[in-house]
Scaffold this motif. Structure first.
Motif, PDB file in Angstrom:
ATOM      1  N   SER A  39      24.187  16.127  -2.671  1.00  0.00           N
ATOM      2  CA  SER A  39      23.479  17.195  -3.367  1.00  0.00           C
ATOM      3  C   SER A  39      21.962  17.128  -3.194  1.00  0.00           C
ATOM      4  O   SER A  39      21.296  18.153  -3.233  1.00  0.00           O
ATOM      5  N   ASP A  40      21.400  15.937  -2.976  1.00  0.00           N
ATOM      6  CA  ASP A  40      19.943  15.846  -2.813  1.00  0.00           C
ATOM      7  C   ASP A  40      19.507  15.999  -1.357  1.00  0.00           C
ATOM      8  O   ASP A  40      18.347  15.813  -1.035  1.00  0.00           O
ATOM      9  N   ARG A  41      20.435  16.335  -0.479  1.00  0.00           N
ATOM     10  CA  ARG A  41      20.177  16.647   0.929  1.00  0.00           C
ATOM     11  C   ARG A  41      19.536  15.518   1.737  1.00  0.00           C
ATOM     12  O   ARG A  41      18.772  15.754   2.658  1.00  0.00           O
ATOM     13  N   LYS A  42      19.863  14.284   1.390  1.00  0.00           N
ATOM     14  CA  LYS A  42      19.394  13.155   2.202  1.00  0.00           C
ATOM     15  C   LYS A  42      20.328  12.917   3.380  1.00  0.00           C
ATOM     16  O   LYS A  42      20.028  12.130   4.252  1.00  0.00           O
ATOM     17  N   VAL A  43      21.467  13.615   3.386  1.00  0.00           N
ATOM     18  CA  VAL A  43      22.369  13.607   4.531  1.00  0.00           C
ATOM     19  C   VAL A  43      22.175  14.939   5.242  1.00  0.00           C
ATOM     20  O   VAL A  43      22.318  16.003   4.642  1.00  0.00           O
ATOM     21  N   SER A  44      21.838  14.888   6.519  1.00  0.00           N
ATOM     22  CA  SER A  44      21.648  16.110   7.301  1.00  0.00           C
ATOM     23  C   SER A  44      22.988  16.773   7.590  1.00  0.00           C
ATOM     24  O   SER A  44      24.036  16.129   7.520  1.00  0.00           O
ATOM     25  N   ARG A  45      22.947  18.044   7.929  1.00  0.00           N
ATOM     26  CA  ARG A  45      24.201  18.746   8.270  1.00  0.00           C
ATOM     27  C   ARG A  45      24.919  18.044   9.414  1.00  0.00           C
ATOM     28  O   ARG A  45      26.125  17.889   9.398  1.00  0.00           O
ATOM     29  N   HIS A  46      24.179  17.637  10.426  1.00  0.00           N
ATOM     30  CA  HIS A  46      24.719  16.869  11.557  1.00  0.00           C
ATOM     31  C   HIS A  46      23.839  15.629  11.674  1.00  0.00           C
ATOM     32  O   HIS A  46      22.852  15.627  12.400  1.00  0.00           O
ATOM     33  N   ARG A  63      24.577   7.060  17.071  1.00  0.00           N
ATOM     34  CA  ARG A  63      23.362   7.749  17.477  1.00  0.00           C
ATOM     35  C   ARG A  63      22.916   8.686  16.366  1.00  0.00           C
ATOM     36  O   ARG A  63      23.721   9.460  15.847  1.00  0.00           O
ATOM     37  N   ASP A  64      21.661   8.582  15.982  1.00  0.00           N
ATOM     38  CA  ASP A  64      21.076   9.503  15.020  1.00  0.00           C
ATOM     39  C   ASP A  64      20.881  10.839  15.727  1.00  0.00           C
ATOM     40  O   ASP A  64      20.395  10.884  16.856  1.00  0.00           O
ATOM     41  N   LEU A  65      21.268  11.927  15.092  1.00  0.00           N
ATOM     42  CA  LEU A  65      21.167  13.257  15.721  1.00  0.00           C
ATOM     43  C   LEU A  65      19.916  14.003  15.275  1.00  0.00           C
ATOM     44  O   LEU A  65      19.923  15.216  15.150  1.00  0.00           O
ATOM     45  N   GLY A  66      18.843  13.259  15.041  1.00  0.00           N
ATOM     46  CA  GLY A  66      17.585  13.882  14.634  1.00  0.00           C
ATOM     47  C   GLY A  66      17.533  14.159  13.147  1.00  0.00           C
ATOM     48  O   GLY A  66      16.867  15.093  12.710  1.00  0.00           O
ATOM     49  N   SER A  67      18.211  13.347  12.367  1.00  0.00           N
ATOM     50  CA  SER A  67      18.258  13.542  10.923  1.00  0.00           C
ATOM     51  C   SER A  67      16.883  13.336  10.298  1.00  0.00           C
ATOM     52  O   SER A  67      16.044  12.624  10.842  1.00  0.00           O
ATOM     53  N   ARG A  68      16.680  13.943   9.167  1.00  0.00           N
ATOM     54  CA  ARG A  68      15.396  13.837   8.481  1.00  0.00           C
ATOM     55  C   ARG A  68      15.207  12.463   7.837  1.00  0.00           C
ATOM     56  O   ARG A  68      14.116  11.925   7.808  1.00  0.00           O
ATOM     57  N   TYR A  69      16.287  11.893   7.309  1.00  0.00           N
ATOM     58  CA  TYR A  69      16.185  10.631   6.583  1.00  0.00           C
ATOM     59  C   TYR A  69      16.721   9.434   7.361  1.00  0.00           C
ATOM     60  O   TYR A  69      16.873   8.360   6.816  1.00  0.00           O
ATOM     61  N   ALA A  70      17.024   9.604   8.607  1.00  0.00           N
ATOM     62  CA  ALA A  70      17.421   8.503   9.515  1.00  0.00           C
ATOM     63  C   ALA A  70      18.700   7.804   9.081  1.00  0.00           C
ATOM     64  O   ALA A  70      19.397   8.245   8.183  1.00  0.00           O
ATOM     65  N   ALA A  78      17.650   2.744  12.958  1.00  0.00           N
ATOM     66  CA  ALA A  78      18.224   2.830  14.302  1.00  0.00           C
ATOM     67  C   ALA A  78      18.313   4.273  14.757  1.00  0.00           C
ATOM     68  O   ALA A  78      18.678   5.148  13.987  1.00  0.00           O
ATOM     69  N   GLU A  79      17.948   4.504  16.008  1.00  0.00           N
ATOM     70  CA  GLU A  79      18.180   5.802  16.648  1.00  0.00           C
ATOM     71  C   GLU A  79      19.492   5.758  17.404  1.00  0.00           C
ATOM     72  O   GLU A  79      20.238   6.715  17.437  1.00  0.00           O
ATOM     73  N   ARG A  80      19.718   4.633  18.076  1.00  0.00           N
ATOM     74  CA  ARG A  80      20.947   4.416  18.832  1.00  0.00           C
ATOM     75  C   ARG A  80      21.219   2.914  18.824  1.00  0.00           C
ATOM     76  O   ARG A  80      20.331   2.115  19.061  1.00  0.00           O
ATOM     77  N   LYS A  81      22.480   2.541  18.538  1.00  0.00           N
ATOM     78  CA  LYS A  81      22.809   1.115  18.434  1.00  0.00           C
ATOM     79  C   LYS A  81      24.250   0.900  18.828  1.00  0.00           C
ATOM     80  O   LYS A  81      25.145   1.548  18.318  1.00  0.00           O
ATOM     81  N   LEU A  82      24.471  -0.038  19.763  1.00  0.00           N
ATOM     82  CA  LEU A  82      25.819  -0.465  20.126  1.00  0.00           C
ATOM     83  C   LEU A  82      26.379  -1.230  18.935  1.00  0.00           C
ATOM     84  O   LEU A  82      25.728  -2.117  18.392  1.00  0.00           O
ATOM     85  N   LEU A  83      27.585  -0.872  18.514  1.00  0.00           N
ATOM     86  CA  LEU A  83      28.145  -1.438  17.291  1.00  0.00           C
ATOM     87  C   LEU A  83      29.036  -2.638  17.554  1.00  0.00           C
ATOM     88  O   LEU A  83      29.808  -2.650  18.514  1.00  0.00           O
ATOM     89  N   ILE A  91      23.849   5.624   5.526  1.00  0.00           N
ATOM     90  CA  ILE A  91      23.363   7.005   5.569  1.00  0.00           C
ATOM     91  C   ILE A  91      23.242   7.445   4.121  1.00  0.00           C
ATOM     92  O   ILE A  91      24.246   7.550   3.414  1.00  0.00           O
ATOM     93  N   ALA A  92      21.993   7.666   3.669  1.00  0.00           N
ATOM     94  CA  ALA A  92      21.706   7.969   2.262  1.00  0.00           C
ATOM     95  C   ALA A  92      22.370   6.901   1.391  1.00  0.00           C
ATOM     96  O   ALA A  92      22.187   5.712   1.648  1.00  0.00           O
ATOM     97  N   GLN A  93      23.173   7.306   0.409  1.00  0.00           N
ATOM     98  CA  GLN A  93      23.808   6.322  -0.477  1.00  0.00           C
ATOM     99  C   GLN A  93      25.164   5.848   0.037  1.00  0.00           C
ATOM    100  O   GLN A  93      25.834   5.055  -0.608  1.00  0.00           O
ATOM    101  N   TYR A  94      25.567   6.291   1.221  1.00  0.00           N
ATOM    102  CA  TYR A  94      26.860   5.920   1.795  1.00  0.00           C
ATOM    103  C   TYR A  94      26.732   4.690   2.689  1.00  0.00           C
ATOM    104  O   TYR A  94      25.710   4.480   3.341  1.00  0.00           O
ATOM    105  N   ARG A  95      27.809   3.892   2.718  1.00  0.00           N
ATOM    106  CA  ARG A  95      27.926   2.775   3.651  1.00  0.00           C
ATOM    107  C   ARG A  95      29.172   3.006   4.485  1.00  0.00           C
ATOM    108  O   ARG A  95      30.255   3.257   3.948  1.00  0.00           O
TER     109      ARG A  95
END
Length: 142
Positions: A39-46, A63-70, A78-83, A91-95
């Protein structure tokens, strides 16, 4: 087979399995494979994508798709990271915890070292070349 365990705080919300899929998208939009409502939009649409490493069946990078909050992997931006198995993606409050039974963990002794400056200042007269031997191609006069 690779999978993602999705947590909100300490609560396991869901597990997503992907068997050889090339791309798994994550974000707020309903068109994503993994949807993170926010709801607070810290997760981008993509927000991000898990991308299968070419030539492998179960190895992915995120790979980060250009999100506002990384995004963060193991606490690092990370922008791109081998896992590696059991790595935590934030991502925001999610793990999201990445799992893969068939991926070998990258050795921990590997690290990235910053490049040295190309123009190092030194006095060439202080370099000792005495250990080098020079051989002549001339024939002895005889």
């Amino acid at each position: 087979m690779s999978s993602i365990n999705l947590y909100l705080g300490a609560t396991l919300l869901s597990e997503y399995s992907f068997d050889g899929q090339d791309i798994i998208t994550v974000g707020r939009a309903a068109t994503n494979d993994i949807i993170l409502s926010n709801s607070d939009r810290k997760v981008s649409r993509h927000h991000a994508a898990f991308v299968r490493v070419r030539g492998t069946r179960d190895q992915y990078f995120i790979r980060d798709l250009g999100s506002r909050y990384a995004l963060r992997v193991e606490g690092e931006l990370a922008e791109r990271k081998l896992l590696n198995p059991s790595e935590v993606i934030e991502i925001a409050q999610y793990r999201l915890i990445y799992n893969s039974a068939n991926v070998r963990k990258t050795p921990s002794f590997l690290r990235v070292v910053a490049k040295r400056a190309a123009n190092l200042a030194f006095d060439a007269s202080t370099i000792d070349f005495s250990h080098l031997s020079l051989q002549s191609n001339r024939r002895p006069d005889g």
